[in-house]
Enzyme design. Structure first.
Site, PDB file in Angstrom:
ATOM      1  N   HIS A  42       0.869  -1.191   0.000  1.00 22.41           N
ATOM      2  CA  HIS A  42       0.000   0.000   0.000  1.00 22.41           C
ATOM      3  C   HIS A  42       0.899   1.232   0.000  1.00 22.41           C
ATOM      4  CE1 HIS A  42      -3.795   2.169   1.660  1.00 22.41           C
ATOM      5  NE2 HIS A  42      -2.965   3.053   1.107  1.00 22.41           N
ATOM      6  N   HIS A  95       1.632   5.359  -1.673  1.00 19.39           N
ATOM      7  CA  HIS A  95       1.305   6.557  -2.452  1.00 19.39           C
ATOM      8  C   HIS A  95       2.595   7.157  -2.991  1.00 19.39           C
ATOM      9  CE1 HIS A  95      -2.914   6.799  -1.042  1.00 19.39           C
ATOM     10  NE2 HIS A  95      -2.424   6.248   0.061  1.00 19.39           N
ATOM     11  N   LYS A 110      -9.155  -0.557  -6.207  1.00 24.15           N
ATOM     12  CA  LYS A 110      -9.210   0.119  -4.909  1.00 24.15           C
ATOM     13  C   LYS A 110     -10.584   0.748  -4.688  1.00 24.15           C
ATOM     14  CE  LYS A 110      -7.884   1.914  -1.013  1.00 24.15           C
ATOM     15  NZ  LYS A 110      -6.621   2.563  -0.701  1.00 24.15           N
ATOM     16  N   HIS A 157     -10.400   0.802   1.454  1.00 25.68           N
ATOM     17  CA  HIS A 157     -10.252   1.780   2.534  1.00 25.68           C
ATOM     18  C   HIS A 157     -11.474   1.597   3.419  1.00 25.68           C
ATOM     19  CE1 HIS A 157      -8.931   5.795   4.198  1.00 25.68           C
ATOM     20  NE2 HIS A 157     -10.118   5.615   4.756  1.00 25.68           N
ATOM     21  N   HIS A 188      -4.695  -0.891   5.746  1.00 22.90           N
ATOM     22  CA  HIS A 188      -4.326  -0.066   6.906  1.00 22.90           C
ATOM     23  C   HIS A 188      -5.316  -0.203   8.066  1.00 22.90           C
ATOM     24  CE1 HIS A 188      -7.200   2.521   4.924  1.00 22.90           C
ATOM     25  NE2 HIS A 188      -6.332   3.123   4.142  1.00 22.90           N
ATOM     26  N   ASP A 234       1.375   2.593   3.556  1.00 23.33           N
ATOM     27  CA  ASP A 234       0.527   3.768   3.337  1.00 23.33           C
ATOM     28  C   ASP A 234       1.365   5.045   3.412  1.00 23.33           C
ATOM     29  OD1 ASP A 234      -1.768   5.212   2.751  1.00 23.33           O
ATOM     30  OD2 ASP A 234      -2.550   5.159   4.799  1.00 23.33           O
TER      31      ASP A 234
END
Length: 347
Positions: free
Chosen positions: A13, A15, A99, A136, A174, A247
């Protein structure tokens, strides 16, 4: 133990953003991780296989010379997502997962799903084709307290989806609560959960006690201490359903240090040192490899990396920068609030 060798880790995970931010932060991941699941919440969001291919090409162009790193692309699920494009993208290897962002749940999620039943036809096709769904896991209802949103999501959204589509492989990303740990631990086959580095280290006091500390603000927000301890037990247990998803989410300092600061923690640079510290504290260094290097590939049906990573425990703390500088401005590095002695010395 003063030295530890594990299979090269992956990040399930991550970004990376785009443009100049991508160029600045990518090397901190590609230096130590073999693969990463790349989040699609750009502007505009990565909604089609063609867009994912373009984004992957930009990532590959930004890779430092000599780094061996594979970005695993995801599609941003909307109520207009074409199930045929999802399946074709997965079968061709262009994407690794889809996602689900509940609309408004986190950064750049406003185009996410508002009515979960509208995407049931997509879930049906994904289940048939074996496409993983990354979730999420928070509701966004204004009447639900922010600290309860993960538990309510499990009850109202995730469990009904799982029951309707028992063949759908789901990663609850997460996780931040004992509720999330229990759901993944006791659920049926096909359920996995990622845990971040920072949620193993901070609770909500880090954000709120003694003054507001915006660089510890993330979504899902850190919870009370009992939940942090539940995450630690899960991560260090060796249970194959739990694996690392940092994350890591860079934001420029002015965007964090504002009246309405962005949610996100940038931890790519020191994650492995932080994890070794946590696992050492828990007497579980022998299970770090499972969490960081083995369980994630097993869930996604991929082989573990052949390369290895060596960590050495130094007598003196390892120095990490307080901030990294980008062409756009500074980004603050996650501070675990304790000295880090484990050093990554070989990949």
């Amino acid at each position: 133990m003063q030295e530890l060798t594990i299979r090269r880790p992956d990040d399930w995970h991550l970004h990376l953003r785009d443009g100049e931010m991508l160029e600045a932060v990518l090397p901190y991941t590609s230096r130590h991780f073999g693969r990463a699941i790349i989040m699609p919440n750009l502007v505009p969001h990565v909604a089609t296989t063609a867009m994912a291919a373009d984004y992957r090409a930009r990532i590959e162009r930004a890779l430092p010379e000599g780094d061996d790193f594979t970005p695993l692309m995801t599609l941003y699920l909307t109520e207009d997502t074409d199930a045929g494009d999802v399946v074709a993208g997965y079968q061709s290897g262009a994407i690794a997962a889809v996602k689900l962002y509940p609309a408004g749940a986190t950064t750049n999620s406003h185009s996410g799903v508002r009515n979960i039943e509208t995407v049931y036809p997509v879930f049906e096709r994904m289940a048939e084709a074996g496409v993983p769904l990354c979730v999420h896991g928070e509701v966004t209802d204004a009447d639900v307290d922010i600290f309860d949103r993960e538990a309510v999501f499990i009850e109202r959204v995730l469990e009904p989806v799982r029951r309707k589509f028992p063949g759908l492989r789901i990663v609850m990303e997460h996780i931040t609560t004992s509720d999330g740990v229990d759901y993944v631990e006791n659920g049926p086959d096909g359920i996995g959960g990622t845990i971040t580095t920072h949620h193993l280290i901070i609770n909500r006091n880090a954000i709120l006690a003694g003054g507001i500390r915006p660089h510890y603000y993330c979504l899902p927000v850190a919870k009370r201490e009992s939940h942090r301890l539940a995450l630690r037990r899960a991560a260090t247990s060796g249970n194959r359903r739990f694996f690392l998803g940092t994350d890591s989410a860079p934001h420029l300092d002015p965007a964090k240090e504002s009246a309405c600061g962005c949610a996100g923690v940038f931890s790519a640079i020191n994650t492995l040192s932080c994890l070794a510290h946590v696992f050492e504290e828990e007497g579980a260094l022998d299970r770090l490899e499972a969490f960081a290097s083995l369980n994630g590939p097993a869930f996604y049906g991929l082989p573990a990396n052949e390369e290895t990573t060596r960590l050495v425990r130094r007598a003196e703390p390892v120095a990490y920068p307080e901030k990294i500088e980008t062409a756009l401005g500074p980004v603050t590095v996650f501070d675990p609030m304790f000295p880090l002695h484990w050093d990554v010395v070989q990949d």
